[in-house]
Design an enzyme around this catalytic site. Structure first.
Site: not given
Lengths: 679, 679
Positions: A386, A388, A426-427, A600
């Site tokens: 999480h 850039w 958003h993160d 997954q």
């Protein structure tokens, strides 16, 4: 002599004496009888007077409490104002001519440099009176209520030691010992020397007084209240003590409010200081700004002194063309950030806003845009997934959904601007651990936010950046427009909480179902754009589509990214095991890493598939994402089958080994149940 | 019929009737007279009963208030615990069999995603009862006090709507309207349907009840208190209402405490979050660590996995030799940082700790030292003067005073370590404005710290770094040693407040005076090292000597630095003019820049000269500083004289010009006082 005690319960109020019978030496039995009869009535009358007085005392006490409580809880404030308000509001119930409250300095420890002269012996140590908890007795303020004649209140900051309220030494004595002191006749007292003449030009003379300590819940004396001259001229009695004690006790307890208010303020200052420092440390520096918007070299001046048109030109020229960012095309869903450096991704981010056409339209200063984008980049931490790059990818996919996926037609330019900006943010400041981890580890974030913990944090931080003028890309919007942007940020960023995904699934599907049979595009546009709720739902689902978009990327990208996601999960799993002493779930357990392909497939089937399938049905332009997803599904499934096959072989070997063991042992005699060779 | 009203004040307590005289048709006047006489006594008795009852009511009311206040201020807590404690403590005064309090959900607004189904028409909007301020009425908790028989308290979280305390609808009705409801006979009531049979296995049956809203100071209903079955079997009367109303009113007001506690907590979480983010953003990153302690290249591993001896070797090799830091020598007072880059100053800082011999002795991990030094560097802002270069210089001068100036002999190795470390930190996070500016601009720093505002901030931040394990160069000390270090930091950093300089001047001079005649060095050492206060005073004055040391540097350094100091002052002056709308003092006024040489002379004479003169007298090794100072004094004086000469010329020219003007005008007739040409 005939006597009769007048009793109230067990207390004797007085005694009636009938002395020397007239015309006889002694009282007769009849006299006694008559006397007693009358006295019974006298007893009732006396009792009535006594009870009425006691009623008056209790009634005043409850009024004093109720009124002072009313003031104490009116608003949070400092001790001076609180005492002042409470003492003022109860004045009619105290029935005395004047009262004053002296506030004590609460300082316990001195600064080290003030102790030096004492320690060196240059200055005598303090030998004066101290409170029971060891403070030097210093009255830093006196509030004086004169109720007689014209009502007056005086506030005396830093009163001199010979102030009439202090000069007797009574307040200091009370502060030293914590006693309640009732001075019935101050003129006759020789322990304390009260001022004999009028204390001030009001002509007020002290006749009697009642002095009480105000003690907080920590048992520290915070002030002294002294009541002077009971209204009826008599000295104060035990009932006055009851009332004033209730009042001072209450005031003492209520210091908690002031202390808390003080703590709250100090906490806020610390928070403000930390936030200011944080902003200084995390915002784009002048040098960083110049590394992108190099006005120093180009114009030999700071951006603030340049013409915006020139700056736009310069910035556009610095940013890579959309169709060739290190060989990648920003208009394709299959865009990969891997060939692009983190620094160049900042430029690519800026480029997208120019492609959207919102920069010129909403008059975003070029330096603000650059600074903001750079600061957003710096807001992401260097963590495994999480980081850039993820933030950029989500912003990019939003751009693609709007432009390539043609979802933009439902939204205004301002919406589109806000959605891409929110997607980038958003993160921000993600720490590589999920909401459940925040809760389990009782992080301050979890304590602050009840739900969508991390998402609310990302949102708050994004808004903090927006609040900073030099970083606010929305600085030239009108108030209403700005509020719209803020709401879009709310919707977009909170929407990335996967826990909310299941709430919106059906609502989104209904929208897709409704628009599918519409023959005319205009009808679909009206259906969505004219309904704020539908716009929000599609917007929220777009954010989910962006957040999960790694799963739709070309296999060589997805296979790498999936490992990064997994690695971050495993790191959280390690923390859970080592810090929280808990067994992580298989998804976060690096010992279960071989199950990744299977997991997954599960994730695709139960979460992702719906999103991209519905979006493809909604807009055929988005189908490449669904295709990518299915392709990856096939790859993961293949790997899962390899794993399954491997596991099957292992299982079979294991089984065989067990059978062999059993057989070997059976040669001796394990096979009891089959045959009994011995018996 | 004879009648007589029994009165209490203006209230009629009852009427006595004497009906149908026996043996006659009417009562005689005598009868009336006799009846009235008796009735006067009856009146007194009735009055006494009434007053006694009222006394009991008031007495209970003040007890209820006092006891609940005692609990409410006991500690800060949440509303549930607060109500619970207060309601429990007053139970004996309420004289009822049972009571319960229902707590209301205070949520006003819903999350946007929870509104979607309503807005889309998929879900019916809420149509149930609402509080006057618009909240849906949801009782999230009931606390139930059973006082009859065995005392029992039940807490029912999320009570069902058919819970006996709610099912009647009375609490909801009270929450909706805010009325006090006194149900004299619940069985007969047909507006509310109370449970007729026993409410639980205690066999308790509701006979009558009194229900009141608990309203906070914001006029919001936060809960409902209901009292059941007065102890004497009668229904509740207006006096019961008085008591319970006082209680609920008090409880309602006291919600302020809980709200404040909540605000305080939330503020603390926000502060913690900001501080954690700040630390993340400002601490030395892994890449930065490797840029100095390059274990990746050297050992292909992280520092944590390396042997400390190897790391020390590596770090020593990376740092410049003390006698040649870009041609400058760390052991000379004349050291200049100008030829050294900011990055290399970090290494020079590390070098000095090795020179002090404290790294090995106190087992400072090489990576911690590097990280700490780098983080300190990052803690300094890019401002004109109080930046990292200044921080470094102060640390360096402390090193020089200890080593070259031989002041180290008074101190332990740990003292020396702490003093140099504190000197490096002494201005960390300086913003280029002084304490007075903080006060005038009401910055959060000024609100938090009463005096030595910036210094306390530098100190706090230094300690924050120390508190972080991976940055704590004192991590391998024992507790007592660590406390000593902390105290040295206090003394050293607070000492840099020049406002305190005048307090310590004489004390320092006395120490110098006392040691001067001592023939034996050992005597002087004992005189100082054996006395903690003298050690502190010398330490504090050393910090001043370090902080001002730029004034002692070679003229080419001093002349540059002085301009930087001035430039920062001028920037503050600009802020004062533009932000605070105040006229800056000449020192901070860039319009007075020409007076700089004169002001420098004044600063040297009134502040600096004493420091370096006394230190030179104390230790002759420090004389180079005093010589440097005097040399600079001469330069500044020269410039001041040039300025004075210039000003003199200008003044003369001005004077001459005025005279010329006067003469010109005098040709006409200004020279009135001399001659009167006209008259």
């Amino acid at each position: 002599m005939l006597t009769f005690p007048l009793m109230a319960e067990k207390e004797c109020l007085g005694v009636v004496l009938a002395l020397n019978k007239i015309g006889a030496d002694t009282f007769t039995a009849e006299d006694v009888n008559l006397f007693h009869k009358y006295m019974n009535f006298a007893q009732v009358i006396a009792m009535q007077h006594y009870t009425a007085y006691m009623f008056n005392v209790e009634s005043r006490r409850s009024q004093v409490l109720l009124w002072s409580a009313s003031k104490v809880f009116e608003e949070l404030t400092d001790i001076e104002r609180q005492f002042h308000k409470a003492l003022y509001t109860v004045r009619t119930y105290l029935l005395c001519e004047r009262y004053s409250v002296g506030l004590l300095d609460m300082t316990k420890e001195k600064e080290f440099y003030d102790e030096w002269p004492v320690k060196l012996g240059d200055v005598e140590p303090y030998k004066g009176p101290k409170t029971p908890d060891g403070r030097e007795i210093i009255f830093y303020k006196i509030i004086d209520y004169l109720l007689e004649g014209k009502e007056e209140i005086k506030v005396i900051p830093g009163p001199p030691a010979d102030h009439w309220a202090l000069v007797s030494g009574l307040p200091t004595y009370v502060a030293e010992n914590g006693f309640i002191c009732n001075m019935m006749n101050v003129a006759a007292d020789d322990f304390f020397t009260f001022q004999k003449e009028a204390v001030d030009d009001s002509g007020f003379v002290i006749k009697n007084c009642l002095s009480l300590p105000i003690v907080n819940k920590k048992e520290e004396i915070v002030g002294i209240a002294t009541f002077f001259n009971r209204k009826d001229g008599k000295p104060f009695d035990e009932h006055d003590e009851q009332i004033t004690e209730a009042l001072t006790q209450f005031l003492g307890w209520s210091v908690l409010n002031c202390d808390t208010y003080d703590r709250l303020n100090r906490m806020e200052y610390r928070k403000d200081i930390a936030q200011e420092m944080l902003l200084y440390q995390s915002r784009c520096t002048t040098a960083e700004l110049q590394s992108i918007l190099n006005t120093n070299e180009k114009f030999d001046s700071e951006p603030e002194d340049c013409d915006q048109k020139e700056l736009y030109k310069l910035l556009r020229a610095t940013c890579p063309p959309a169709d060739n960012v290190n060989g990648e095309n920003l208009y394709l869903f299959s865009f990969s950030d891997f060939p692009v450096s983190e620094f160049d991704l900042i430029k690519a981010g800026i480029r997208m806003f120019f492609e959207l056409g919102v920069i010129e339209k909403f008059k975003v200063p070029a330096e603000t845009l650059t600074r903001w984008m750079y600061t957003v980049r710096k807001g992401y931490r260097s963590i495994t997934y999480h980081n850039w790059r993820h933030g950029f990818n989500v912003g990019h996919t939003m751009f693609c959904l709007l432009q390539t996926g043609r979802l933009r037609k439902y939204y205004s330019d301002l919406d589109a601007f806000a959605m891409v900006a929110a997607a980038f943010c958003h993160d921000i400041d993600h720490r590589g651990t999920n909401n459940l981890y925040q809760t389990k580890s009782s992080s301050p974030l979890a304590k602050l936010h009840g739900s969508s913990i991390m998402e609310r944090h990302h949102l708050e931080y994004s808004k903090t950046l927006m609040a900073e003028e030099s970083l606010n890309i929305f600085c030239n919007l009108q108030k209403r427009q700005f509020e719209t942007v803020q709401h879009s940020f709310d919707v977009c960023i909170i929407a990335t909480d996967l826990a909310l995904y299941f709430k919106k699934r059906t609502m989104f599907q209904n929208i897709v179902n409704a628009t599918e049979p519409m023959p005319d595009e205009k009808e679909a546009i009206a259906f969505i754009s004219n309904n704020p709720t539908r716009k929000e739902i599609v917007m929220a689902m777009m954010m989910t589509g962006c957040d999960l978009s790694a799963i739709t990327k070309p296999w060589e990208v997805q296979s790498k990214v999936a490992l990064m996601v997994a690695a971050e999960f495993w790191e959280q799993g390690d923390l859970e095991r080592n810090v929280l002493d808990q067994q992580p779930i298989p998804m976060m357990d690096r010992n279960c890493s071989e199950q990744l392909p299977k997991m997954q497939c599960g994730f695709i089937d139960f979460v992702c598939s719906f999103v991209y399938k519905e979006f493809s049905r909604f807009h055929k332009e988005i189908k490449p994402m669904f295709d990518g997803l299915n392709n990856n599904r096939a790859h993961w499934n293949e790997q899962a089958e390899v794993y399954n096959a491997k596991m099957k072989v292992i299982d079979e070997q294991k089984k065989k080994l067990e059978e062999d063991e059993a057989r070997k042992a059976g040669g001796g005699g394990d096979g009891k149940s089959k045959t009994c060779t011995i018996c």
